[in-house]
Design a protein around this motif. Structure first.
Motif, mmCIF file in Angstrom:
data_model
loop_
_atom_site.group_PDB
_atom_site.id
_atom_site.type_symbol
_atom_site.label_atom_id
_atom_site.label_comp_id
_atom_site.label_asym_id
_atom_site.label_seq_id
_atom_site.Cartn_x
_atom_site.Cartn_y
_atom_site.Cartn_z
ATOM 1 N N ASN A 139 -33.200 -22.080 -15.044
ATOM 2 C CA ASN A 139 -34.004 -21.200 -14.187
ATOM 3 C C ASN A 139 -34.705 -20.069 -14.933
ATOM 4 O O ASN A 139 -35.417 -19.287 -14.319
ATOM 5 C CB ASN A 139 -33.135 -20.606 -13.069
ATOM 6 C CG ASN A 139 -32.793 -21.648 -12.009
ATOM 7 O OD1 ASN A 139 -33.393 -22.722 -11.969
ATOM 8 N ND2 ASN A 139 -31.838 -21.340 -11.145
ATOM 9 N N SER A 140 -34.518 -19.964 -16.259
ATOM 10 C CA SER A 140 -35.227 -18.933 -17.021
ATOM 11 C C SER A 140 -35.497 -19.424 -18.431
ATOM 12 O O SER A 140 -34.788 -20.306 -18.944
ATOM 13 C CB SER A 140 -34.414 -17.639 -17.081
ATOM 14 O OG SER A 140 -33.299 -17.788 -17.944
ATOM 15 N N THR A 141 -36.511 -18.848 -19.066
ATOM 16 C CA THR A 141 -36.882 -19.279 -20.420
ATOM 17 C C THR A 141 -35.777 -18.950 -21.422
ATOM 18 O O THR A 141 -35.529 -19.720 -22.355
ATOM 19 C CB THR A 141 -38.205 -18.624 -20.861
ATOM 20 O OG1 THR A 141 -38.084 -17.203 -20.731
ATOM 21 C CG2 THR A 141 -39.357 -19.086 -20.008
ATOM 22 N N SER A 142 -35.101 -17.814 -21.241
ATOM 23 C CA SER A 142 -34.038 -17.447 -22.193
ATOM 24 C C SER A 142 -32.887 -18.453 -22.129
ATOM 25 O O SER A 142 -32.330 -18.846 -23.156
ATOM 26 C CB SER A 142 -33.520 -16.034 -21.908
ATOM 27 O OG SER A 142 -33.037 -15.932 -20.577
ATOM 28 N N ARG A 143 -32.568 -18.917 -20.905
ATOM 29 C CA ARG A 143 -31.492 -19.897 -20.765
ATOM 30 C C ARG A 143 -31.905 -21.261 -21.322
ATOM 31 O O ARG A 143 -31.073 -22.018 -21.820
ATOM 32 C CB ARG A 143 -31.051 -20.005 -19.300
ATOM 33 C CG ARG A 143 -30.185 -18.820 -18.881
ATOM 34 C CD ARG A 143 -29.878 -18.830 -17.389
ATOM 35 N NE ARG A 143 -28.994 -19.919 -16.971
ATOM 36 C CZ ARG A 143 -27.666 -19.893 -17.055
ATOM 37 N NH1 ARG A 143 -27.047 -18.862 -17.607
ATOM 38 N NH2 ARG A 143 -26.942 -20.898 -16.596
ATOM 39 N N VAL A 144 -33.183 -21.586 -21.229
ATOM 40 C CA VAL A 144 -33.690 -22.834 -21.814
ATOM 41 C C VAL A 144 -33.389 -22.867 -23.312
ATOM 42 O O VAL A 144 -32.826 -23.839 -23.837
ATOM 43 C CB VAL A 144 -35.213 -22.978 -21.571
ATOM 44 C CG1 VAL A 144 -35.807 -24.060 -22.476
ATOM 45 C CG2 VAL A 144 -35.491 -23.311 -20.111
ATOM 46 N N ASP A 203 -29.122 -25.328 -14.013
ATOM 47 C CA ASP A 203 -29.166 -24.248 -13.027
ATOM 48 C C ASP A 203 -29.772 -24.824 -11.753
ATOM 49 O O ASP A 203 -30.862 -25.404 -11.798
ATOM 50 C CB ASP A 203 -30.045 -23.085 -13.505
ATOM 51 C CG ASP A 203 -29.488 -22.396 -14.735
ATOM 52 O OD1 ASP A 203 -28.253 -22.394 -14.897
ATOM 53 O OD2 ASP A 203 -30.287 -21.859 -15.530
ATOM 54 N N PHE A 204 -29.101 -24.668 -10.635
ATOM 55 C CA PHE A 204 -29.611 -25.215 -9.375
ATOM 56 C C PHE A 204 -30.804 -24.379 -8.907
ATOM 57 O O PHE A 204 -30.780 -23.144 -8.988
ATOM 58 C CB PHE A 204 -28.505 -25.205 -8.319
ATOM 59 C CG PHE A 204 -28.798 -26.079 -7.137
ATOM 60 C CD1 PHE A 204 -28.945 -27.444 -7.298
ATOM 61 C CD2 PHE A 204 -28.929 -25.536 -5.864
ATOM 62 C CE1 PHE A 204 -29.213 -28.262 -6.204
ATOM 63 C CE2 PHE A 204 -29.200 -26.339 -4.772
ATOM 64 C CZ PHE A 204 -29.346 -27.706 -4.943
ATOM 65 N N PRO A 205 -31.873 -25.034 -8.443
ATOM 66 C CA PRO A 205 -33.070 -24.283 -8.032
ATOM 67 C C PRO A 205 -32.850 -23.488 -6.748
ATOM 68 O O PRO A 205 -31.923 -23.756 -5.991
ATOM 69 C CB PRO A 205 -34.116 -25.373 -7.832
ATOM 70 C CG PRO A 205 -33.335 -26.594 -7.498
ATOM 71 C CD PRO A 205 -32.051 -26.483 -8.280
ATOM 72 N N LYS A 206 -33.755 -22.554 -6.503
ATOM 73 C CA LYS A 206 -33.615 -21.658 -5.345
ATOM 74 C C LYS A 206 -34.230 -22.243 -4.069
ATOM 75 O O LYS A 206 -33.913 -21.831 -2.971
ATOM 76 C CB LYS A 206 -34.281 -20.314 -5.642
ATOM 77 C CG LYS A 206 -33.677 -19.568 -6.823
ATOM 78 C CD LYS A 206 -32.311 -19.001 -6.468
ATOM 79 C CE LYS A 206 -31.779 -18.099 -7.560
ATOM 80 N NZ LYS A 206 -30.971 -18.763 -8.563
ATOM 81 N N ASN A 207 -35.185 -23.188 -4.205
ATOM 82 C CA ASN A 207 -35.833 -23.703 -2.995
ATOM 83 C C ASN A 207 -36.013 -25.216 -3.039
ATOM 84 O O ASN A 207 -35.948 -25.841 -4.101
ATOM 85 C CB ASN A 207 -37.185 -23.006 -2.756
ATOM 86 C CG ASN A 207 -38.155 -23.233 -3.890
ATOM 87 O OD1 ASN A 207 -38.603 -24.344 -4.117
ATOM 88 N ND2 ASN A 207 -38.495 -22.166 -4.617
ATOM 89 N N ALA A 208 -36.259 -25.782 -1.868
ATOM 90 C CA ALA A 208 -36.337 -27.238 -1.707
ATOM 91 C C ALA A 208 -37.532 -27.829 -2.447
ATOM 92 O O ALA A 208 -37.449 -28.930 -2.994
ATOM 93 C CB ALA A 208 -36.411 -27.586 -0.218
ATOM 94 N N GLU A 209 -38.639 -27.113 -2.442
ATOM 95 C CA GLU A 209 -39.849 -27.636 -3.091
ATOM 96 C C GLU A 209 -39.614 -27.837 -4.590
ATOM 97 O O GLU A 209 -39.957 -28.877 -5.152
ATOM 98 C CB GLU A 209 -41.001 -26.656 -2.859
ATOM 99 C CG GLU A 209 -42.316 -27.109 -3.441
ATOM 100 C CD GLU A 209 -43.410 -26.076 -3.202
ATOM 101 O OE1 GLU A 209 -44.212 -25.867 -4.124
ATOM 102 O OE2 GLU A 209 -43.457 -25.473 -2.106
ATOM 103 N N THR A 210 -39.015 -26.830 -5.242
ATOM 104 C CA THR A 210 -38.720 -26.951 -6.672
ATOM 105 C C THR A 210 -37.741 -28.086 -6.923
ATOM 106 O O THR A 210 -37.910 -28.885 -7.848
ATOM 107 C CB THR A 210 -38.146 -25.628 -7.211
ATOM 108 O OG1 THR A 210 -39.099 -24.588 -7.005
ATOM 109 C CG2 THR A 210 -37.835 -25.721 -8.699
#
Length: 421
Positions: free
Chosen positions: A291-296, A359-366
């Motif tokens: 969910n973030s570039t740093s975690r990638v 990381d699980f996304p925050k919304n259904a579309e993603t």
């Protein structure tokens, strides 16, 4: 579920112990013989020849390995050829790109050296991929295709636009810059195509899109394609489209070929669980989302330290670096790719059979766009979500919104669910 519990559940699932042998599983026959789901097989039985396409275009279509039109192609191609505006909803990975590129190529007038079709996409990677499909399908036609995106030098684009360009594939900001400078002449552009239209009509892009429409020829044909159409698309449709033909092949949102599981873990167990999945699953190629570039970057480093081949990609990287990573992953130079949501839109890599939401996304579309990276064009795929205590409500809400089931990961994952026979 504990990390050890996950390992126990997956203990009977087989994979070759030699990670270096993985590329052998990527070799597909010239004619793809893998079984396909109804997402692409439930057709009316039409043939590409039924649309009276130019012989040179048909040659490109068949050489690209297309045998018969998929449902979205059957619905879309004849309507687009007739000049109607189109609002089309179809699942990721069911052939949307060819559904609009084939009529665009057919309608090009080669005696004119002007831009006649503008294809807009939200990301640079998707622009490069779409332009390549244009070139492949139109390889015998002499159609001049150009791609322009942000992150590259304007000088090269200006020089290229001094030559003949029939079809321009672009991200919105760059082409507006070129049009505003009088370099990209869109006054003869009679077809405007928007892929991933829901993203292009988000507040980030919509003002740019509306300015671009003013540069196109009056009465131009507009084609909108996406898997999801929020309300913002309706207001755009009412304002700019002329009695559009509406196509909706979305009786359900998720691809039938993608089996979805979740593993309930603590945050500190995620890397261990990922290691277990890698060792037990038969992965051709996988995309792992953070969910973030740093975690990638951190996760890619961890995966490499575990001894697996891995690249990473995110929006803050230099464009030249992004291009190289994407190209190398597509060509099978690494097995795993860690990325941000940069790659959720339209990216089509046939060998990807496993998607993991680290990381699980925050919304259904993603979520929908992420899992659509596997199971491309009706083939089989696996989506595994690492769920923490904080994610549990999101999981339930996304299941409800998509009308789908994300099941607990079973003791044994049947290979036939995601590996070609």
């Amino acid at each position: 579920m504990s990390a050890n519990g996950l390992a126990q559940q997956l203990q009977n699932t087989h994979i070759s112990s030699n990670d270096q042998d993985w590329k052998k599983s990527l070799a597909l026959p010239t004619r793809d013989t893998r079984p396909q789901t109804e997402d692409v097989t439930a057709t009316k039985g039409n043939d590409f020849e039924d649309y009276f396409l130019k012989r040179e275009l048909l040659m490109g279509i068949f050489e690209a390995g297309f045998e018969k039109p998929s449902p979205i192609q059957e619905e879309s191609i004849p309507i687009a050829l007739a000049g109607r505006d189109i609002l089309a909803r179809a699942k990721n990975g069911t052939g949307k790109t060819a559904a609009f590129i084939i009529p665009a190529l057919e309608k090009v007038n080669l005696t004119k050296s002007r831009i006649q079709t503008l294809i807009l996409v939200p990301t640079r990677e998707l622009a490069l991929q779409t332009s390549q499909v244009c070139r492949n399908l139109g390889k015998h036609m002499g159609v001049q295709v150009m791609v322009t995106t942000g992150g590259t030098t304007l000088k090269d684009d200006i020089l290229r636009l001094g030559q003949t360009v029939h079809i321009l594939v672009a991200t919105p900001g760059r082409v507006l810059d070129l049009a505003g400078k009088g370099v990209a002449d869109l006054s003869d552009c009679t077809m405007l195509i928007m892929d991933e239209a829901d993203k292009l009509l988000s507040p980030e892009f919509q003002p740019i899109i509306e300015q671009l429409i003013a540069f196109c020829k009056p009465g131009r044909q507009i084609l909108l394609y996406s898997a999801t159409f929020p309300m913002i698309v309706k207001s755009f449709k009412d304002k700019y489209l002329n009695k559009p033909y509406e196509i909706n092949l979305m009786d359900e949102l998720t691809l039938r070929g993608v089996t979805q599981y979740y593993a309930y873990v603590e945050e500190r167990q995620k890397v261990h669980c990922l290691n277990t999945l890698f060792s037990k699953l038969q992965i051709n190629q996988s995309i792992i989302f953070c969910n973030s570039t740093s975690r990638v970057e951190l996760l890619a480093k961890k995966i490499t330290e575990l001894g697996y081949s891995c690249f990473y990609i995110h929006a803050k990287m230099l464009q030249s670096h992004r291009n190289r990573v994407f190209h190398d992953f597509r060509n099978g130079k690494t097995r795993h790719l860690v990325c941000s949501d940069l790659l959720t839109r339209g990216i089509d890599i046939q060998a990807v059979n496993v998607v993991i939401d680290f990381d699980f996304p925050k919304n259904a579309e993603t979520y929908l766009h992420r899992i659509g990276r596997s199971g491309r064009f009706g083939h089989l795929g696996l989506a595994i979500n690492l769920i923490t205590y904080e994610d549990r409500f999101n999981l339930y809400r996304i299941e409800q919104e998509l009308g789908t089931e994300i099941a607990p990961i079973p003791p044994v994952i049947d290979k036939s669910l995601y590996v070609a026979p």
